[in-house]
Design a protein around this motif. Structure first.
Motif, PDB file in Angstrom:
ATOM      1  N   TYR A  27       0.675  -1.279   0.120  1.00 31.92           N
ATOM      2  CA  TYR A  27       0.108  -0.134   0.088  1.00 31.92           C
ATOM      3  C   TYR A  27       1.109   1.282  -0.063  1.00 31.92           C
ATOM      4  O   TYR A  27       1.783   1.425   0.701  1.00 31.92           O
ATOM      5  CB  TYR A  27      -0.896  -0.107   1.179  1.00 31.92           C
ATOM      6  CG  TYR A  27      -1.920   1.000   1.224  1.00 31.92           C
ATOM      7  CD1 TYR A  27      -3.245   1.045   0.656  1.00 31.92           C
ATOM      8  CD2 TYR A  27      -1.638   2.418   1.764  1.00 31.92           C
ATOM      9  CE1 TYR A  27      -4.071   2.168   0.584  1.00 31.92           C
ATOM     10  CE2 TYR A  27      -2.558   3.293   1.795  1.00 31.92           C
ATOM     11  CZ  TYR A  27      -3.641   3.139   1.393  1.00 31.92           C
ATOM     12  OH  TYR A  27      -4.519   4.346   1.156  1.00 31.92           O
ATOM     13  N   CYS A  29       0.531   5.590  -0.234  1.00 36.73           N
ATOM     14  CA  CYS A  29      -0.385   6.863   0.167  1.00 36.73           C
ATOM     15  C   CYS A  29      -0.355   7.512  -1.161  1.00 36.73           C
ATOM     16  O   CYS A  29       0.782   8.040  -1.735  1.00 36.73           O
ATOM     17  CB  CYS A  29      -0.018   7.610   1.136  1.00 36.73           C
ATOM     18  SG  CYS A  29      -0.208   6.748   2.694  1.00 36.73           S
ATOM     19  N   CYS A 223      -6.762   5.695   4.667  1.00 35.02           N
ATOM     20  CA  CYS A 223      -5.985   4.869   4.330  1.00 35.02           C
ATOM     21  C   CYS A 223      -5.957   3.413   5.003  1.00 35.02           C
ATOM     22  O   CYS A 223      -5.774   2.435   4.326  1.00 35.02           O
ATOM     23  CB  CYS A 223      -4.552   5.310   4.397  1.00 35.02           C
ATOM     24  SG  CYS A 223      -4.074   6.602   3.430  1.00 35.02           S
ATOM     25  N   HIS A 248       0.841  11.353  10.019  1.00 38.70           N
ATOM     26  CA  HIS A 248      -0.168  10.270   9.201  1.00 38.70           C
ATOM     27  C   HIS A 248       0.075   8.836   9.525  1.00 38.70           C
ATOM     28  O   HIS A 248      -0.858   8.095   9.553  1.00 38.70           O
ATOM     29  CB  HIS A 248       0.019  10.746   7.696  1.00 38.70           C
ATOM     30  CG  HIS A 248      -1.071   9.946   6.800  1.00 38.70           C
ATOM     31  ND1 HIS A 248      -2.368   9.869   6.946  1.00 38.70           N
ATOM     32  CD2 HIS A 248      -0.796   9.072   5.660  1.00 38.70           C
ATOM     33  CE1 HIS A 248      -2.808   9.285   6.191  1.00 38.70           C
ATOM     34  NE2 HIS A 248      -2.023   8.845   5.282  1.00 38.70           N
ATOM     35  N   HIS A 249       1.430   8.343   9.498  1.00 39.66           N
ATOM     36  CA  HIS A 249       1.463   6.983   9.563  1.00 39.66           C
ATOM     37  C   HIS A 249       1.361   6.378  10.875  1.00 39.66           C
ATOM     38  O   HIS A 249       0.833   5.504  11.225  1.00 39.66           O
ATOM     39  CB  HIS A 249       2.917   6.452   8.742  1.00 39.66           C
ATOM     40  CG  HIS A 249       2.612   6.494   7.348  1.00 39.66           C
ATOM     41  ND1 HIS A 249       3.775   6.740   6.531  1.00 39.66           N
ATOM     42  CD2 HIS A 249       1.708   6.709   6.490  1.00 39.66           C
ATOM     43  CE1 HIS A 249       3.404   6.806   5.253  1.00 39.66           C
ATOM     44  NE2 HIS A 249       2.097   6.856   5.189  1.00 39.66           N
ATOM     45  N   GLU A 252      -2.092   6.183  11.330  1.00 41.71           N
ATOM     46  CA  GLU A 252      -2.884   5.059  10.766  1.00 41.71           C
ATOM     47  C   GLU A 252      -2.396   3.812  11.608  1.00 41.71           C
ATOM     48  O   GLU A 252      -3.241   2.944  11.973  1.00 41.71           O
ATOM     49  CB  GLU A 252      -2.091   4.777   9.181  1.00 41.71           C
ATOM     50  CG  GLU A 252      -2.578   5.507   8.288  1.00 41.71           C
ATOM     51  CD  GLU A 252      -1.998   5.344   6.983  1.00 41.71           C
ATOM     52  OE1 GLU A 252      -1.871   4.056   6.706  1.00 41.71           O
ATOM     53  OE2 GLU A 252      -1.668   6.025   6.060  1.00 41.71           O
TER      54      GLU A 252
HETATM   55 ZN   LIG Z   1      -1.859   7.467   3.800  1.00 42.38          ZN
END
Ligand SMILES: [Zn+2]
Length: 474
Positions: A27, A29, A223, A248-249, A252
């Protein structure tokens, strides 16, 4: 061949071992489609493409998912401020949906021009609203969320002991200080919005019903929802630009691991920034907008940019300048010219399999070893220069190199050969004859003037022992 990758999570180079033998769930982004894509972001997409091609050449079946963010995504990692999509719509005087479509198409054109293999799935965030709501409900049921009146549903980062582990250290201090929009109703500075309520006094173009009221999802949620839907609860590799790792990660991970257990993802890859001469990150907001159009309008082949990116390592920052791109374009063209010369030989000698295997393994070995593309390019130069490798073997190696690095050497060389055999229009041939006459008359100024004229028409005059020759410029 052994694949080794630098894993941001462990902060070291690790041997890659997939969850399922022979298969890779990957995956990355994708773009937020409110504007053209900056070449800094495209660097990241090129490196993702190299990762994928390298895994394929090593025999893996790769399922690649890349999202298209076409909703929300506030102007920064903060949870307040303008919405990028709605802002793009106001700027372009279009509906949010038109903006998303327009810039998605523009992004895909760049994607094709840079010869990036399309991901198997390119989910749009707006097509996965229900999955995002489901994910938030699961977090809510486990006690990870809270509501801020007239604002939204937030994730309580103090409930997740591993919060911030991807990048280490405490995230709370720097984040609170750095963000002017810090929302003091949050329980912790690092908490983030899962669902934002539509403002009461304003009608948003993109909004949906939810168990908490009309609104739209937070950026970090899409995501997780889309990757798990398309790749399963656990998958092998997650990548993105280095600017995504810290917030962001980490966010997540905070949303996923409480639901599916750790580790959610086994390998995290982050691609470094493109920087300008002063060492600052290049971004959309500074100076001339640098997208592929800026390169195209200056006559650069998109492959020259791809070549420039592959000259550096993905973990190192890459300083961009027009001079650097110019040098890369020259380096790229020189290889193309040599491949064109090989094609013109029309060799019928058989491929030497021992030589092929030796150089194939050297080149694939470099890229498999934490994606050392620059080292692979050095081997390519060495192979080209070697007088011991025959032409057929070199050409077969270039077929493999094009699959691995996607630099389209053979395609460009074939075009060059075709151009060289094309004859110039009659008026240019007449000009070339006039130039010879001017030269014979020692009228150098006129000869130069004519040469420039021919040059402007896209042809080059080459003086040979047999007279002058016109060659179309590439
Ligand atoms: Zn992302």
């Amino acid at each position: 061949m052994t694949v080794r990758l630098f894993n941001t999570m462990s902060r070291k180079i690790e041997e890659f071992k997939p969850l399922v033998e022979g298969k890779v769930g990957f995956y990355s982004c994708g773009p937020t489609v409110y504007h053209y894509t900056h070449i800094g972001n495209l660097r990241s997409f090129i490196q993702n493409d190299i990762l994928k091609r390298m895994l394929i050449e090593n025999g893996y079946e790769v399922t690649h998912v890349m999202n298209i963010t076409d909703v929300g995504h506030l102007t920064s990692d903060a949870d307040s401020g303008e919405d990028k999509m709605e802002k793009g719509a106001a700027r372009d005087n279009k509906s949010v949906f038109e903006v998303a479509k327009f810039y998605t198409d523009a992004f895909l054109k760049d994607f094709n021009d840079l010869n990036l293999i399309r991901p198997k799935h390119m989910p749009k965030a707006t097509d996965y609203i229900q999955e995002q709501i489901d994910l938030i409900q699961q977090l809510e049921a486990r006690g990870y969320t809270y509501k801020i009146e007239d604002d939204g549903i937030y994730y309580d980062t103090s409930k997740f002991p591993g919060y911030g582990k991807l990048t280490g250290g405490s995230l709370s201090g720097d984040r609170a200080g750095a963000r002017v929009e810090f929302n003091n109703k949050k329980r912790n500075p690092t908490d983030f919005a899962l669902w934002k309520f539509s403002p009461k006094n304003e009608k948003r173009q993109m909004e949906w019903d939810s168990p908490w009221g009309v609104g739209f999802p937070g950026w970090h949620t899409e995501c997780c929802a889309m990757s798990m839907k398309l790749l399963g609860n656990h998958f092998d590799i997650h990548s993105g630009g280095e600017d995504l790792s810290r917030i962001h990660h980490n966010n997540e991970i905070a949303q996923s691991e409480p639901l599916v257990g750790a580790p959610w993802v086994n390998y995290w890859l982050h691609i470094s920034f493109l920087i300008d001469k002063s060492g600052e990150k290049m971004s959309k907001s500074k100076g001339e907008f640098l997208g592929m159009d800026a390169l195209r309008s200056r006559g650069f082949d998109p492959m020259a940019y791809r070549y420039l990116v592959l000259l550096s390592h993905f973990q190192a920052q890459l300083a961009f300048s027009w001079d650097a791109l110019d040098a890369a374009a020259t380096g790229y063209k020189n290889i193309v010219k040599r491949v064109a010369a090989l094609l013109k030989e029309k060799s019928t000698a058989p491929v030497n399999e021992t030589d092929f295997d030796l150089w194939h393994d050297k080149i694939l070995g470099s890229v498999s070893d934490n994606m050392k593309t620059a080292e692979a390019l050095v081997y390519i130069q060495e192979m080209l220069k070697s007088s011991e490798i025959n032409t057929s073997t070199k050409l077969k190696l270039f077929e493999f190199i094009d699959k691995l690095l996607g630099l389209q050497f053979i395609d460009r060389a074939q075009k060059l050969v075709a151009l060289e055999s094309e004859s110039a229009p009659t008026e240019l041939q007449t000009l070339a004859e006039e130039r010879i006459k001017a030269k014979n008359d020692k009228n150098w100024a006129l000869a130069d003037k004519i040469r420039n004229k021919i040059d402007e028409a896209g042809w080059t005059v080459i003086d040979t022992a047999q007279g002058s020759k016109l060659v179309k410029k590439v």
